[in-house]
Design a protein around this motif. Structure first.
Motif, PDB file in Angstrom:
ATOM      1  N   LEU A 216       2.893 -43.507  26.359  1.00 13.40           N
ATOM      2  CA  LEU A 216       4.147 -44.054  25.417  1.00 13.40           C
ATOM      3  C   LEU A 216       4.178 -43.440  24.225  1.00 13.40           C
ATOM      4  CD1 LEU A 216       3.488 -47.853  26.456  1.00 13.40           C
ATOM      5  CD2 LEU A 216       5.640 -46.267  27.119  1.00 13.40           C
ATOM      6  N   VAL A 217       3.035 -43.179  23.473  1.00 12.22           N
ATOM      7  CA  VAL A 217       3.063 -42.647  22.171  1.00 12.22           C
ATOM      8  C   VAL A 217       3.670 -41.029  22.289  1.00 12.22           C
ATOM      9  CG1 VAL A 217       1.739 -41.775  20.483  1.00 12.22           C
ATOM     10  CG2 VAL A 217       1.305 -44.009  21.293  1.00 12.22           C
ATOM     11  N   ALA A 218       3.273 -40.401  23.395  1.00 13.22           N
ATOM     12  CA  ALA A 218       3.709 -38.883  23.573  1.00 13.22           C
ATOM     13  C   ALA A 218       5.278 -39.106  23.545  1.00 13.22           C
ATOM     14  CB  ALA A 218       3.132 -38.306  24.766  1.00 13.22           C
ATOM     15  N   GLU A 219       5.847 -40.126  24.406  1.00 16.50           N
ATOM     16  CA  GLU A 219       7.313 -40.489  24.819  1.00 16.50           C
ATOM     17  C   GLU A 219       7.837 -40.694  23.437  1.00 16.50           C
ATOM     18  OE1 GLU A 219      10.320 -43.012  27.253  1.00 16.50           O
ATOM     19  OE2 GLU A 219       8.154 -43.685  27.267  1.00 16.50           O
ATOM     20  N   TYR A 220       7.151 -41.414  22.389  1.00 12.69           N
ATOM     21  CA  TYR A 220       7.953 -41.805  21.202  1.00 12.69           C
ATOM     22  C   TYR A 220       8.285 -40.496  20.477  1.00 12.69           C
ATOM     23  CZ  TYR A 220       8.121 -43.869  16.386  1.00 12.69           C
ATOM     24  OH  TYR A 220       8.728 -44.319  15.416  1.00 12.69           O
ATOM     25  N   ALA A 221       7.082 -39.903  20.229  1.00  9.34           N
ATOM     26  CA  ALA A 221       7.365 -38.155  19.601  1.00  9.34           C
ATOM     27  C   ALA A 221       8.513 -37.671  20.140  1.00  9.34           C
ATOM     28  CB  ALA A 221       5.944 -37.696  19.611  1.00  9.34           C
ATOM     29  N   VAL A 222       8.382 -37.826  21.382  1.00  8.11           N
ATOM     30  CA  VAL A 222       9.643 -37.056  22.165  1.00  8.11           C
ATOM     31  C   VAL A 222      10.826 -37.526  21.798  1.00  8.11           C
ATOM     32  CG1 VAL A 222      10.718 -36.170  24.524  1.00  8.11           C
ATOM     33  CG2 VAL A 222       8.188 -35.993  24.093  1.00  8.11           C
ATOM     34  N   ARG A 223      11.004 -38.718  21.910  1.00  9.69           N
ATOM     35  CA  ARG A 223      12.277 -39.278  21.538  1.00  9.69           C
ATOM     36  C   ARG A 223      12.851 -39.067  20.148  1.00  9.69           C
ATOM     37  NH1 ARG A 223      12.151 -44.689  21.448  1.00  9.69           N
ATOM     38  NH2 ARG A 223      10.158 -45.365  22.014  1.00  9.69           N
ATOM     39  N   LEU A 224      11.844 -39.242  19.272  1.00 10.48           N
ATOM     40  CA  LEU A 224      11.994 -38.695  17.829  1.00 10.48           C
ATOM     41  C   LEU A 224      12.712 -37.294  17.611  1.00 10.48           C
ATOM     42  CD1 LEU A 224       9.327 -40.453  15.846  1.00 10.48           C
ATOM     43  CD2 LEU A 224      11.598 -41.176  15.864  1.00 10.48           C
ATOM     44  N   VAL A 225      11.983 -36.409  18.278  1.00 12.03           N
ATOM     45  CA  VAL A 225      12.287 -35.018  18.309  1.00 12.03           C
ATOM     46  C   VAL A 225      13.804 -34.845  18.933  1.00 12.03           C
ATOM     47  CG1 VAL A 225      11.937 -32.822  18.884  1.00 12.03           C
ATOM     48  CG2 VAL A 225      10.012 -33.874  18.188  1.00 12.03           C
TER      49      VAL A 225
ATOM     50  N   ALA B  98      -8.035 -39.808  13.954  1.00 11.34           N
ATOM     51  CA  ALA B  98      -9.786 -39.472  13.828  1.00 11.34           C
ATOM     52  C   ALA B  98      -9.983 -39.779  12.466  1.00 11.34           C
ATOM     53  CB  ALA B  98     -10.086 -38.257  14.281  1.00 11.34           C
ATOM     54  N   ALA B  99      -9.209 -39.274  11.375  1.00 10.16           N
ATOM     55  CA  ALA B  99      -9.479 -39.158  10.181  1.00 10.16           C
ATOM     56  C   ALA B  99      -9.603 -40.977   9.730  1.00 10.16           C
ATOM     57  CB  ALA B  99      -8.460 -38.523   8.937  1.00 10.16           C
ATOM     58  N   SER B 100      -8.738 -41.624  10.303  1.00 15.66           N
ATOM     59  CA  SER B 100      -9.051 -43.246  10.077  1.00 15.66           C
ATOM     60  C   SER B 100     -10.030 -43.974  10.803  1.00 15.66           C
ATOM     61  CB  SER B 100      -7.697 -43.827  10.691  1.00 15.66           C
ATOM     62  OG  SER B 100      -6.307 -43.192   9.728  1.00 15.66           O
ATOM     63  N   GLY B 101     -10.850 -43.071  11.668  1.00 18.07           N
ATOM     64  CA  GLY B 101     -11.847 -43.574  12.345  1.00 18.07           C
ATOM     65  C   GLY B 101     -11.709 -44.177  13.916  1.00 18.07           C
ATOM     66  N   ARG B 102     -10.369 -43.603  14.368  1.00 18.42           N
ATOM     67  CA  ARG B 102      -9.857 -44.186  15.874  1.00 18.42           C
ATOM     68  C   ARG B 102      -9.839 -43.035  16.703  1.00 18.42           C
ATOM     69  NH1 ARG B 102      -5.034 -44.458  15.123  1.00 18.42           N
ATOM     70  NH2 ARG B 102      -4.792 -44.563  12.852  1.00 18.42           N
ATOM     71  N   HIS B 103     -10.244 -43.031  17.766  1.00 18.40           N
ATOM     72  CA  HIS B 103     -10.318 -42.049  19.060  1.00 18.40           C
ATOM     73  C   HIS B 103      -8.973 -42.186  19.544  1.00 18.40           C
ATOM     74  CE1 HIS B 103     -11.351 -45.880  20.869  1.00 18.40           C
ATOM     75  NE2 HIS B 103     -10.952 -45.425  22.029  1.00 18.40           N
ATOM     76  N   PHE B 104      -8.043 -42.819  19.246  1.00 21.85           N
ATOM     77  CA  PHE B 104      -6.713 -42.895  19.750  1.00 21.85           C
ATOM     78  C   PHE B 104      -5.520 -42.915  18.877  1.00 21.85           C
ATOM     79  CE2 PHE B 104      -8.139 -47.224  19.418  1.00 21.85           C
ATOM     80  CZ  PHE B 104      -7.011 -47.815  18.625  1.00 21.85           C
ATOM     81  N   VAL B 105      -4.461 -42.257  19.058  1.00 21.54           N
ATOM     82  CA  VAL B 105      -3.156 -42.287  18.237  1.00 21.54           C
ATOM     83  C   VAL B 105      -2.336 -43.446  18.352  1.00 21.54           C
ATOM     84  CG1 VAL B 105      -1.144 -40.752  17.738  1.00 21.54           C
ATOM     85  CG2 VAL B 105      -3.287 -39.665  18.498  1.00 21.54           C
ATOM     86  N   THR B 106      -1.679 -44.206  17.176  1.00 23.08           N
ATOM     87  CA  THR B 106      -0.809 -45.109  17.447  1.00 23.08           C
ATOM     88  C   THR B 106       0.410 -44.625  17.146  1.00 23.08           C
ATOM     89  OG1 THR B 106      -1.218 -45.681  15.249  1.00 23.08           O
ATOM     90  CG2 THR B 106      -2.963 -46.646  16.637  1.00 23.08           C
ATOM     91  N   PRO B 107       1.367 -45.376  17.596  1.00 26.83           N
ATOM     92  CA  PRO B 107       2.876 -45.099  16.992  1.00 26.83           C
ATOM     93  C   PRO B 107       3.222 -45.193  15.479  1.00 26.83           C
ATOM     94  CG  PRO B 107       2.942 -46.949  18.900  1.00 26.83           C
ATOM     95  CD  PRO B 107       1.510 -46.436  18.376  1.00 26.83           C
ATOM     96  N   ASP B 108       2.156 -45.714  14.762  1.00 32.51           N
ATOM     97  CA  ASP B 108       2.320 -45.728  13.354  1.00 32.51           C
ATOM     98  C   ASP B 108       1.787 -44.383  13.078  1.00 32.51           C
ATOM     99  OD1 ASP B 108       3.325 -48.181  13.064  1.00 32.51           O
ATOM    100  OD2 ASP B 108       1.437 -49.223  12.739  1.00 32.51           O
ATOM    101  N   ASP B 109       0.848 -43.779  13.335  1.00 31.63           N
ATOM    102  CA  ASP B 109       0.593 -42.466  13.152  1.00 31.63           C
ATOM    103  C   ASP B 109       1.856 -41.376  13.338  1.00 31.63           C
ATOM    104  OD1 ASP B 109      -2.416 -43.319  12.604  1.00 31.63           O
ATOM    105  OD2 ASP B 109      -2.787 -42.970  14.680  1.00 31.63           O
ATOM    106  N   VAL B 110       2.375 -41.582  14.296  1.00 30.89           N
ATOM    107  CA  VAL B 110       3.642 -40.634  14.536  1.00 30.89           C
ATOM    108  C   VAL B 110       4.605 -40.977  13.534  1.00 30.89           C
ATOM    109  CG1 VAL B 110       5.213 -39.959  16.164  1.00 30.89           C
ATOM    110  CG2 VAL B 110       3.000 -40.371  17.104  1.00 30.89           C
ATOM    111  N   ARG B 111       4.791 -42.112  13.301  1.00 33.59           N
ATOM    112  CA  ARG B 111       6.005 -42.414  12.384  1.00 33.59           C
ATOM    113  C   ARG B 111       5.680 -42.127  11.235  1.00 33.59           C
ATOM    114  NH1 ARG B 111       9.987 -46.325  13.088  1.00 33.59           N
ATOM    115  NH2 ARG B 111      10.822 -47.321  10.950  1.00 33.59           N
ATOM    116  N   ASP B 112       4.386 -42.249  10.599  1.00 37.89           N
ATOM    117  CA  ASP B 112       4.086 -42.005   9.140  1.00 37.89           C
ATOM    118  C   ASP B 112       3.912 -40.577   8.836  1.00 37.89           C
ATOM    119  OD1 ASP B 112       3.504 -44.704   8.764  1.00 37.89           O
ATOM    120  OD2 ASP B 112       1.251 -44.493   9.099  1.00 37.89           O
TER     121      ASP B 112
END
Length: 330
Positions: free
Chosen positions: A234-243, A273-287
């Motif tokens: 779903l996160v990958a799809e969100y990045a694709v939809r933005l592009v 990872a810099a935020s200490g998470r092992h997964f990407v969130t939609p907010d990472d992509v958006r920011d």
């Protein structure tokens, strides 16, 4: 310095993500001793290092670009170099050249300033397109080929290129295909009032050499961990939809490329990872969409004439494209 964690071929663990976060924070804190009040820019540059990308800084002179590159090289215990781009600069002035050694009776390769962990390409748009292409080829391939022999520039490898947004006389505009090779475009800007006051009152900490807080080996290991950060469908799809939305916008003649989408997801992985998470969130992509995608958009001439900017177009896309309602975790 931080102790390196044990790694394997599996996905990054929460403990490994926490190690990357500690290393990231320590590095940013150290660089801030030289670059005051610019935490966001410092963190973007470090994230680019972890993501294996390069940075384009569009800034007026005297804002600390050289200090940033030098500080980054010092705190990661790596090497740094600076190349002042001018119209008479040759590709070999960057990559190096082969020189004939009469005693040995053979050509010997003399590496250029590109062989460093952090390379500052100052005013890149003042060099000829041929010289620009030589630098951008090394950025893409990570190696230099001279006389049919390849020479790796090593890792980590970051190019911080700069261009002056005000003075355009005697410059060669970077083509869109070359701009696309930069993962991020941003600016440092002038220091805030508090930082400027410290400088005027005699604070010379930004001129002092910094002590290493991590090693290049640790940075390389962190880069390997970034490759294993989890990106949900779903996160990958969100990045694709933005592009894809950048390609459909009425004001845009040329939208973001596939390389742009890859850069967005990879930088988001480093940011997670810099935020200490092992997964990407939609907010990472958006920011990160603004610094990653804005410079890849080519607007229609009519839109530019009306004063529309790429940032405005992308800002509207971020409002229109709904983010998935999940945190991106496994």
């Amino acid at each position: 310095m931080n102790t390196q964690p044990q790694t394997d071929s599996t996905a990054i663990s929460p403990e490994q993500a926490q190690w990357v976060a500690r290393m990231f924070s320590t590095t940013a804190d150290a660089i801030e001793q030289s670059i005051h009040g610019k935490r966001r820019v410092v963190e973007l540059v470090i994230a680019c290092v972890l993501a294996g990308g390069h940075v384009l800084l569009e800034d007026v002179p005297g804002t600390g670009k050289t200090a940033l590159a030098r500080a980054l090289g010092e705190v990661i215990q790596g090497s740094s170099s600076r190349v002042q781009f001018t119209p008479d600069l040759l590709p070999s002035d960057i990559t190096g050249m082969s020189v004939f050694d009469q005693r040995a009776g053979a050509f010997e390769f003399h590496p250029g300033p590109i062989f460093a962990n952090v390379v500052l390409a100052d005013e890149i748009n003042r060099a000829s397109p041929k010289t620009q292409s030589a630098l951008l080829e090394v950025m893409e391939e990570g190696r230099v080929t001279v006389d049919r022999t390849s020479h790796d520039v090593g890792t980590p490898f970051l190019v911080i290129a700069t261009q002056n947004p005000v003075e355009q006389a005697g410059t060669y505009r970077l083509p869109e295909a070359q701009l696309d090779r930069f993962m991020v475009k941003t600016s440092i800007g002038y220091p805030d009032q508090a930082a400027m006051t410290r400088i005027l009152q005699g604070d010379r900490s930004h001129q002092q050499p910094l002590s290493p807080v991590v090693t290049t080996g640790m940075v390389t290991q962190a880069q390997d961990l970034i490759n294993r950060v989890y990106v949900s469908p779903l996160v990958a799809e969100y990045a694709v939809r933005l592009v894809e939305a950048t390609r459909r916008a009425n004001e845009v003649r040329l939208g973001a490329s596939v390389r742009g989408a890859l850069s967005l997801v990879r930088l988001a992985s480093a940011w997670a990872a810099a935020s200490g998470r092992h997964f990407v969130t939609p907010d990472d992509v958006r920011d990160l969409a603004m610094p990653v995608l804005t410079h890849r958009l080519v607007l229609e001439p009519e839109a530019e004439f009306d004063g529309v900017t790429a940032a405005q177009v992308l800002g509207q896309i971020l409002l229109d494209v709904a983010a998935p309602q999940e945190n991106g975790s496994v």
